[in-house]
Enzyme design. Sequence first.
Site, PDB file in Angstrom:
ATOM      1  N   ASP A  28      22.636 -79.978 -32.261  1.00 25.83           N
ATOM      2  CA  ASP A  28      23.122 -81.101 -31.459  1.00 25.83           C
ATOM      3  C   ASP A  28      22.303 -82.317 -31.804  1.00 25.83           C
ATOM      4  OD1 ASP A  28      24.955 -80.046 -29.546  1.00 25.83           O
ATOM      5  OD2 ASP A  28      23.259 -78.945 -28.690  1.00 25.83           O
ATOM      6  N   ALA A  30      21.952 -86.777 -30.983  1.00 25.65           N
ATOM      7  CA  ALA A  30      22.109 -87.697 -29.865  1.00 25.65           C
ATOM      8  C   ALA A  30      23.589 -87.931 -29.565  1.00 25.65           C
ATOM      9  CB  ALA A  30      21.398 -88.994 -30.174  1.00 25.65           C
ATOM     10  N   PHE A  31      24.402 -88.130 -30.600  1.00 21.89           N
ATOM     11  CA  PHE A  31      25.832 -88.263 -30.316  1.00 21.89           C
ATOM     12  C   PHE A  31      26.694 -87.567 -31.363  1.00 21.89           C
ATOM     13  CE2 PHE A  31      25.808 -91.768 -33.224  1.00 21.89           C
ATOM     14  CZ  PHE A  31      27.116 -92.109 -33.521  1.00 21.89           C
ATOM     15  N   SER A  32      26.152 -86.443 -31.849  1.00 18.00           N
ATOM     16  CA  SER A  32      26.954 -85.663 -32.789  1.00 18.00           C
ATOM     17  C   SER A  32      26.670 -84.180 -32.615  1.00 18.00           C
ATOM     18  CB  SER A  32      26.620 -86.082 -34.212  1.00 18.00           C
ATOM     19  OG  SER A  32      25.339 -85.619 -34.547  1.00 18.00           O
ATOM     20  N   ASN A  33      27.600 -83.366 -33.104  1.00 20.64           N
ATOM     21  CA  ASN A  33      27.387 -81.923 -33.161  1.00 20.64           C
ATOM     22  C   ASN A  33      27.499 -81.527 -34.614  1.00 20.64           C
ATOM     23  OD1 ASN A  33      27.209 -81.163 -30.363  1.00 20.64           O
ATOM     24  ND2 ASN A  33      29.352 -81.809 -30.230  1.00 20.64           N
ATOM     25  N   ASP A 142      13.206 -91.433 -39.632  1.00 22.10           N
ATOM     26  CA  ASP A 142      13.324 -90.390 -38.602  1.00 22.10           C
ATOM     27  C   ASP A 142      12.845 -89.043 -39.152  1.00 22.10           C
ATOM     28  OD1 ASP A 142      13.921 -89.524 -36.055  1.00 22.10           O
ATOM     29  OD2 ASP A 142      16.063 -89.249 -36.421  1.00 22.10           O
TER      30      ASP A 142
HETATM   31  P1  ATP Z   1      19.418 -86.909 -33.933  1.00 15.70           P
HETATM   32  O1  ATP Z   1      19.832 -87.155 -32.538  1.00 15.70           O
HETATM   33  O2  ATP Z   1      18.235 -85.927 -34.037  1.00 15.70           O
HETATM   34  O3  ATP Z   1      19.210 -88.132 -34.753  1.00 15.70           O
HETATM   35  P2  ATP Z   1      21.953 -86.510 -35.273  1.00 15.70           P
HETATM   36  O4  ATP Z   1      23.047 -86.704 -34.281  1.00 15.70           O
HETATM   37  O5  ATP Z   1      21.740 -87.653 -36.197  1.00 15.70           O
HETATM   38  O6  ATP Z   1      20.594 -86.057 -34.593  1.00 15.70           O
HETATM   39  P3  ATP Z   1      21.397 -84.533 -37.292  1.00 15.70           P
HETATM   40  O7  ATP Z   1      19.923 -84.707 -37.030  1.00 15.70           O
HETATM   41  O8  ATP Z   1      21.929 -84.979 -38.591  1.00 15.70           O
HETATM   42  O9  ATP Z   1      22.244 -85.186 -36.097  1.00 15.70           O
HETATM   43  O10 ATP Z   1      21.740 -83.003 -37.064  1.00 15.70           O
HETATM   44  C1  ATP Z   1      21.389 -82.303 -35.858  1.00 15.70           C
HETATM   45  C2  ATP Z   1      20.909 -80.899 -36.211  1.00 15.70           C
HETATM   46  O11 ATP Z   1      21.959 -80.187 -36.905  1.00 15.70           O
HETATM   47  C3  ATP Z   1      19.715 -80.837 -37.182  1.00 15.70           C
HETATM   48  O12 ATP Z   1      18.486 -80.964 -36.502  1.00 15.70           O
HETATM   49  C4  ATP Z   1      19.903 -79.450 -37.810  1.00 15.70           C
HETATM   50  O13 ATP Z   1      19.446 -78.437 -36.945  1.00 15.70           O
HETATM   51  C5  ATP Z   1      21.419 -79.331 -37.899  1.00 15.70           C
HETATM   52  N1  ATP Z   1      21.886 -79.765 -39.245  1.00 15.70           N
HETATM   53  C6  ATP Z   1      22.164 -81.022 -39.630  1.00 15.70           C
HETATM   54  N2  ATP Z   1      22.563 -81.068 -40.917  1.00 15.70           N
HETATM   55  C7  ATP Z   1      22.546 -79.789 -41.367  1.00 15.70           C
HETATM   56  C8  ATP Z   1      22.841 -79.157 -42.633  1.00 15.70           C
HETATM   57  N3  ATP Z   1      23.250 -79.878 -43.665  1.00 15.70           N
HETATM   58  N4  ATP Z   1      22.694 -77.814 -42.737  1.00 15.70           N
HETATM   59  C9  ATP Z   1      22.262 -77.093 -41.667  1.00 15.70           C
HETATM   60  N5  ATP Z   1      21.967 -77.618 -40.456  1.00 15.70           N
HETATM   61  C10 ATP Z   1      22.103 -78.948 -40.285  1.00 15.70           C
END
Ligand code: ATP
Length: 323
Positions: A28, A30-33, A142
């Site tokens: 998860d 901040a605004f994505s899964n 980050d």
């Molecule tokens: P944040 O709020 O931390 O900035 P975000 O919404 O930008 O998060 P990401 O950090 O890109 O999202 O991804 C969230 C989580 O998903 C990562 O911490 C990781 O556990 C998992 N994840 C992201 N990309 C991958 C990938 N390519 N392969 C496996 N797991 C992934």
Amino acid sequence: VEADNKRRSQLPHYPGLERFEMIRKLGDGAFSNVFEARDLKTGKKVAIKVAQKSHPNDKRANIMKEVEIMRNVRHPNIVQLIHYMETYDNYFLTLDLCQGGELFHQIVKLTYFSENLSRHVITQVALAVRHLHEECGVVHRDIKPENILFDPIPIIPSKKRIYRPTDSADKEDEGEFMPGIGGGGIGNIKLADFGLSKVIWDNSTLTPCGTVGYTAPEIVTDQRYSKSVDMWAIGCVLYTILCGFPPFYDNSIRALTEKVARGEYTFLSPWWDTISDSVKDLISHLLCVDARKRYTIDQFLNHPWIKEEPFIRNDPMPVLPAK
Ligand code: ATP
């Protein structure tokens, strides 16, 4: 199989993503899964980052910037963007799947890493950062254990049990055994999440973006030193993986902010007693409040600790077969 099917049936269904079979949720943001999925055309497993347009934090410009940066970055230690698309409701980023999950989870599992394993991990992070800073003009902004991913699943060999000192003085025993790490290869590390990244240099002219002639000195200086935020973060990650806790910590955000601003950290005894002076020297050049004096990525990669040979070399890299 039944539990697997139940779990899959509970995963969201996104119109527009019919080409993919969702397998499980990976994380998860901040605004994505982020989901693990199988591309039904190629049979290949991928990671799909889904951001909802209806989310209150939706910032189209931010997603576009993340996609643009990722499109221009190609490095073995950086998660690769395979494809980007959007529908009426969502943005979708199809990414290289990192099967081994977050560095964060390995720290939780193992408590802390040996110096050899820490070097193995942090050098790969640094190679990714050097590519970003020197070839792409990008600051990640980050870098943290949650955004450092293992690929494939690492089996960290427990060849050596590391004796971990505890702070309880009344224990007859001097400490307790924690799972140790023998060093050697554990697979690849990839840097993920360009959601906060920023382009700082114009790639062709190697000057800051915008019309430099009209740019105020503080902006130019800012751009020059903005790379140093990644170096500070590398210092925090290196400190954390070596001992199992971060350099700056406080329950109160205010007190924590003050500690960071003053660069107030220590190599806490007994945890740091057995850790080499060489890596402490490296960390102190990264956790240096004055950004002008902080190590650059090249100084980091040339530090004697980074260049040290691990005890165990050329171990066959033990990896689990992909599921
Ligand atoms: P944040 O709020 O931390 O900035 P975000 O919404 O930008 O998060 P990401 O950090 O890109 O999202 O991804 C969230 C989580 O998903 C990562 O911490 C990781 O556990 C998992 N994840 C992201 N990309 C991958 C990938 N390519 N392969 C496996 N797991 C992934």
